[in-house]
Design a protein around this motif. Structure first.
Motif, PDB file in Angstrom:
ATOM      1  N   VAL A 149      -2.685 116.373 -17.252  1.00 37.17           N
ATOM      2  CA  VAL A 149      -2.818 115.060 -16.609  1.00 37.17           C
ATOM      3  C   VAL A 149      -2.454 113.878 -17.498  1.00 37.17           C
ATOM      4  O   VAL A 149      -2.348 112.760 -17.008  1.00 37.17           O
ATOM      5  N   GLU A 183       4.565 110.964 -14.174  1.00 42.68           N
ATOM      6  CA  GLU A 183       3.478 110.801 -13.214  1.00 42.68           C
ATOM      7  C   GLU A 183       2.102 110.876 -13.870  1.00 42.68           C
ATOM      8  O   GLU A 183       1.084 110.782 -13.195  1.00 42.68           O
ATOM      9  N   TYR A 184       2.062 111.064 -15.160  1.00 39.97           N
ATOM     10  CA  TYR A 184       0.805 111.254 -15.883  1.00 39.97           C
ATOM     11  C   TYR A 184       0.383 109.957 -16.584  1.00 39.97           C
ATOM     12  O   TYR A 184       1.189 109.048 -16.802  1.00 39.97           O
ATOM     13  N   THR A 219      -6.844 114.770 -10.812  1.00 39.29           N
ATOM     14  CA  THR A 219      -6.942 113.447 -11.416  1.00 39.29           C
ATOM     15  C   THR A 219      -8.192 113.387 -12.289  1.00 39.29           C
ATOM     16  O   THR A 219      -9.175 114.083 -12.045  1.00 39.29           O
ATOM     17  N   ARG A 248      -0.019 102.976 -15.895  1.00 38.01           N
ATOM     18  CA  ARG A 248      -0.244 104.307 -16.465  1.00 38.01           C
ATOM     19  C   ARG A 248      -0.777 104.255 -17.896  1.00 38.01           C
ATOM     20  O   ARG A 248      -1.192 105.282 -18.438  1.00 38.01           O
ATOM     21  N   GLU A 298     -10.587 110.305 -13.966  1.00 37.51           N
ATOM     22  CA  GLU A 298     -10.795 108.859 -13.977  1.00 37.51           C
ATOM     23  C   GLU A 298     -10.937 108.380 -15.420  1.00 37.51           C
ATOM     24  O   GLU A 298     -12.006 108.508 -16.034  1.00 37.51           O
ATOM     25  N   CYS A 322       2.478 118.525 -19.071  1.00 38.55           N
ATOM     26  CA  CYS A 322       1.869 118.044 -17.833  1.00 38.55           C
ATOM     27  C   CYS A 322       2.428 118.731 -16.591  1.00 38.55           C
ATOM     28  O   CYS A 322       1.985 118.436 -15.477  1.00 38.55           O
ATOM     29  N   HIS A 381      -3.264 121.472 -14.449  1.00 44.74           N
ATOM     30  CA  HIS A 381      -4.304 120.571 -14.925  1.00 44.74           C
ATOM     31  C   HIS A 381      -3.840 119.726 -16.113  1.00 44.74           C
ATOM     32  O   HIS A 381      -4.658 119.184 -16.854  1.00 44.74           O
TER      33      HIS A 381
END
Length: 311
Positions: A174, A193-194, A2, A272, A4, A168, A172
């Motif tokens: 993301v 999911e990204y 992840t 997202r 941030e 993705c 890695h």
């Protein structure tokens, strides 16, 4: 992994300054470097710690400004940049596209040097239509760059959901980056999911400006490339302007400015989505950053907007 990203980032295409491609402007006209640096730091002070740039913005100049702005707070900032465009910094000219692994290896070193950093937090492929076979080689090389400590994560700046998902799939991978705003949605892009960094979240200024004075001749909105959509010959495209006016009252409810309402739409639409409006001035940085204080549109406000724009 992840990364941030926060709810909001700032884009730096405009502050890169004038540049051309095949003789046509693809920058945003004259800019003030000192004001740009102040804008980035003001955004940081107000909690915006994601900054999106590209090696080609201003033909390297935007990356240099980002590096200067955050040199003393590097560990507190998420820097996203892109590669894939070849350019001549002396002539401020985009000269072509290069999707090879060899160019990726050279490009990352150039970006690290201009940014004055030892790693890039999010490295994004800037060639939206590259074939998947070639993209697979670049994805593998990005993993090698992660292992070498030169990048932390990667993604693809593309408006194609299949390409975004493909990149993705790497360990890695993301994030994607795509054209999305309240006037121009693309929900398939954020069904995965990204995270999705949303470029042109203010529709090239259509969702920011109240009046539209003549733009300088070296502004991309005057040169009118086919992908521009929101402007024609320096003036708002009528259909998009009418759509903006149709939802203005909802977006500006609760004391928001039009800009803040346009950004609030993203946070109501999907967790997202991370809008990355461009900034060139302190005033723009402040208005954009303070949109976070208002939060997302309410469920009812979002429903009203969608009913008008996408019935």
């Amino acid at each position: 992994m992840t990364l941030e990203l926060g709810k909001l980032g700032f884009g730096t295409w405009a502050m890169g300054g004038p540049m051309t491609f095949e003789g046509q402007p693809v920058g945003w006209g004259p800019t003030d470097d000192e004001e740009s640096l102040k804008a980035l730091r003001r955004g940081f002070d107000l909690g915006v710690h994601l900054v999106d740039t590209a090696d080609v913005y201003g033909c390297g100049h935007s990356e240099e400004l980002v590096g200067q702005a955050f040199a003393d707070v590097r560990d507190e900032v998420v820097i996203a940049t892109k590669w894939g465009d070849e350019f001549d910094p002396a002539r401020r000219e985009l000269t072509g596209y290069n999707g090879t692994v060899e160019y990726l290896r050279r490009a990352v070193e150039g970006s690290l040097r201009r940014l004055g950093t030892d790693r890039i937090d999010l490295y994004q492929l800037h060639l939206g239509g590259l074939e998947l076979e070639q993209a697979a080689l670049l994805r593998d090389e990005c993993e090698a760059l992660v292992a070498a400590g030169k990048i932390r994560a990667y993604g693809w700046s593309t408006d194609d959901p299949e390409r975004a998902r493909f990149f993705c799939e790497g360990e890695h991978g993301v994030a994607a980056q795509a054209d999305i705003n309240v006037l121009f949605d693309n929900p398939e892009m954020y069904a995965g999911e990204y995270a999705v960094l949303c470029r042109r979240p203010l529709a090239m200024g259509l969702l920011a400006r109240e009046t539209f004075a003549p733009l300088p001749a070296d502004d991309v909105r005057v040169s009118d490339p086919a992908w521009l959509l929101f402007f024609e010959d320096g003036k708002p495209t009528p259909a998009y302007f009418e759509a903006r006016e149709a939802v203005r009252d909802v977006l500006t409810s609760g004391g928001r400015t039009l800009v803040q309402g346009a950004l609030a739409w993203f946070w109501a639409r999907s967790p997202r989505l991370v809008p990355i409006p461009g900034v060139r001035t302190v005033a723009q940085a402040e208005e954009n950053a303070r949109a976070v204080e208002f939060g997302p549109l309410s469920a009812d406000e979002l429903k009203q907007v969608e009913a008008v724009l996408r019935p």
